[in-house]
Design a protein around this motif. Structure first.
Motif, PDB file in Angstrom:
ATOM      1  N   GLY A 158      43.249  21.850  10.043  1.00 11.60           N
ATOM      2  CA  GLY A 158      44.622  21.857  10.520  1.00 11.60           C
ATOM      3  C   GLY A 158      44.825  21.127  11.830  1.00 11.60           C
ATOM      4  N   ARG A 159      43.724  20.664  12.426  1.00 11.92           N
ATOM      5  CA  ARG A 159      43.772  19.941  13.719  1.00 11.92           C
ATOM      6  C   ARG A 159      44.539  20.740  14.773  1.00 11.92           C
ATOM      7  NH1 ARG A 159      46.174  14.361  11.505  1.00 11.92           N
ATOM      8  NH2 ARG A 159      47.596  15.911  10.658  1.00 11.92           N
ATOM      9  N   ALA A 184      41.435  31.075  19.834  1.00  7.78           N
ATOM     10  CA  ALA A 184      40.341  30.535  20.654  1.00  7.78           C
ATOM     11  C   ALA A 184      40.617  29.106  21.084  1.00  7.78           C
ATOM     12  CB  ALA A 184      39.022  30.615  19.885  1.00  7.78           C
ATOM     13  N   ARG A 185      41.454  28.396  20.327  1.00  9.04           N
ATOM     14  CA  ARG A 185      41.865  27.038  20.710  1.00  9.04           C
ATOM     15  C   ARG A 185      43.128  27.053  21.565  1.00  9.04           C
ATOM     16  NH1 ARG A 185      40.579  22.303  16.337  1.00  9.04           N
ATOM     17  NH2 ARG A 185      38.436  22.911  15.857  1.00  9.04           N
ATOM     18  N   LYS A 186      43.538  28.267  21.979  1.00  9.48           N
ATOM     19  CA  LYS A 186      44.692  28.460  22.855  1.00  9.48           C
ATOM     20  C   LYS A 186      46.015  28.100  22.174  1.00  9.48           C
ATOM     21  CE  LYS A 186      41.889  27.807  27.009  1.00  9.48           C
ATOM     22  NZ  LYS A 186      41.559  29.246  27.009  1.00  9.48           N
ATOM     23  N   VAL A 258      49.981  21.617   6.871  1.00 12.06           N
ATOM     24  CA  VAL A 258      49.833  22.819   6.058  1.00 12.06           C
ATOM     25  C   VAL A 258      48.406  22.848   5.528  1.00 12.06           C
ATOM     26  CG1 VAL A 258      50.689  24.138   4.091  1.00 12.06           C
ATOM     27  CG2 VAL A 258      52.252  22.655   5.378  1.00 12.06           C
ATOM     28  N   VAL A 259      47.722  23.959   5.765  1.00  9.48           N
ATOM     29  CA  VAL A 259      46.339  24.118   5.311  1.00  9.48           C
ATOM     30  C   VAL A 259      46.318  25.119   4.158  1.00  9.48           C
ATOM     31  CG1 VAL A 259      43.978  24.765   5.947  1.00  9.48           C
ATOM     32  CG2 VAL A 259      45.477  23.661   7.632  1.00  9.48           C
ATOM     33  N   PHE A 260      45.872  24.651   3.006  1.00  9.51           N
ATOM     34  CA  PHE A 260      45.735  25.518   1.842  1.00  9.51           C
ATOM     35  C   PHE A 260      44.318  26.085   1.854  1.00  9.51           C
ATOM     36  CE2 PHE A 260      48.785  22.150   0.277  1.00  9.51           C
ATOM     37  CZ  PHE A 260      49.923  22.929   0.476  1.00  9.51           C
ATOM     38  N   PHE A 261      44.173  27.221   2.510  1.00  8.15           N
ATOM     39  CA  PHE A 261      42.862  27.851   2.693  1.00  8.15           C
ATOM     40  C   PHE A 261      42.550  28.824   1.558  1.00  8.15           C
ATOM     41  CE2 PHE A 261      39.944  31.007   4.350  1.00  8.15           C
ATOM     42  CZ  PHE A 261      39.024  30.258   5.060  1.00  8.15           C
TER      43      PHE A 261
END
Length: 340
Positions: A158-159, A184-186, A258-261
């Motif tokens: 998802g960058r 964690a990536r803020k 959009v991330v299809f996890f």
């Protein structure tokens, strides 16, 4: 040794089987902690020809333990080492592996056996995906390395960057780990779930801003209200339901991802607004499994206590109680069950 052996859909047996003897290149690990997973529930229900191509086999795949013995030629670990083992090992030679996409390996070797007193790890996994642990990290925390690595991969796809707003759909264990990885990536995280005890429990953990999907006629409208009408920068589905994939696409802002996890059932389809996808330059991407690099990154985060997933453990049970643990998971009455 005692082990929970999978013979086929619906057929899980608690048995006494021989302790494996490691062949050259292999390692025998005494399991200190194992965790249940939603994939185990699905596999028990209908089998899994990719992850479990042959039966019978010892069940389970999230674990941490101690090296009990090594086969000839093993140099990466030695007897007494504390380790966490991933549940797969890529070949390192195929085009996806050479291209840095080891999770898409054309010959990905899956390993099962967490629900036993010992597990014998094949040489490829010992070489590529067996990670040493320090003395301080509890085994129950270390056992989160495999699912956390998957979540890290999803957030990477998802960058996600600092300052972005991310919506994660689903408050199961992986939805929660995805939220933790984004925090964690803020990033600001909106964690969307159906009403019930799981959402209540997750809200009590303070992982992210929780949105109860049952309290609004439109989840997408509620997300846009929380983002000044824009929508989120990144939307991640962790439910595996086509209708939620569509909500994720509808909730993302212009130029968003959009991330299809969550994997949907075979043969399902979703509606796509082609105008938005084209003119608003949406990025739609899948996210599958993990890589050796992600496993190591997960262990580093767990050892540094940058992430604390232990709150997701809602029950602690013994090896003979694995069927009851998986039943709790299937009925939505547990997040993670620690088997120790």
């Amino acid at each position: 040794m005692k082990a929970m052996v999978f013979y086929g859909p619906g057929d899980l047996r608690y048995e006494e089987i021989p302790v494996p003897v490691p062949a050259p290149g292999e390692a025998l690990v005494k399991i200190e902690a194992a965790l249940t997973c939603g994939t185990d529930v699905k596999t028990l229900r209908r089998g899994h020809p990719v992850m479990i191509p042959r039966v019978p086999t010892v069940f389970g795949h999230e674990l941490a333990g101690n090296v009990a013995a090594v086969g000839r030629g093993v140099k990466t670990v030695r007897e007494g080492d504390r380790v966490v083992a991933a549940n797969s090992a890529p070949c390192g030679q195929c085009p996806p592996c050479r291209g840095g996409r080891a999770n898409l390996c054309e010959d990905l070797l899956f390993v099962n056996g967490a629900y036993g007193e010992y597990i014998s790890l094949p040489s490829r996994l010992v070489e590529r995906n067996l990670v040493l642990l320090g003395s301080a990290i509890p085994a129950a925390r270390a056992a989160f390395a495999e699912p956390l690595a998957c979540a890290l991969g999803g957030i990477e796809r998802g960058r996600v960057e600092a300052g972005q707003t991310v919506a994660v759909f689903g408050v199961g264990p992986l939805g929660c780990l995805l939220a933790m990885a984004a925090v964690a990536r803020k990033a600001r995280v909106l964690l969307v779930g159906k009403p019930g005890w799981r959402l209540t429990h997750v809200r009590s953990l303070g992982l992210a801003e929780c949105l109860d999907a049952g309290e609004t006629p439109s989840v997408v409208a509620a997300i846009r209200d929380l983002t000044a009408g824009r929508g989120v920068d990144v939307a991640v589905d962790a439910t595996g339901h086509p209708e939620v994939w569509e909500q994720a696409m509808d909730a993302v802002a212009r130029g968003g991802t959009v991330v299809f996890f969550g994997g949907c059932a075979p043969g399902t389809t979703v509606r796509l607004d082609t105008r938005r996808a084209h003119y608003e330059e949406l990025t739609l991407t899948g996210a599958f499994h993990h890589t050796p690099e992600l496993i190591r990154r997960a262990v580093e985060l767990l050892e540094s206590e940058a992430l604390g997933p232990e709150g997701l453990i809602t029950h602690r049970m013994s090896l003979p109680e694995v069927p009851q643990a998986l039943d709790l998971m299937a009925r939505g009455q547990a997040l993670k069950v620690l088997i120790a």
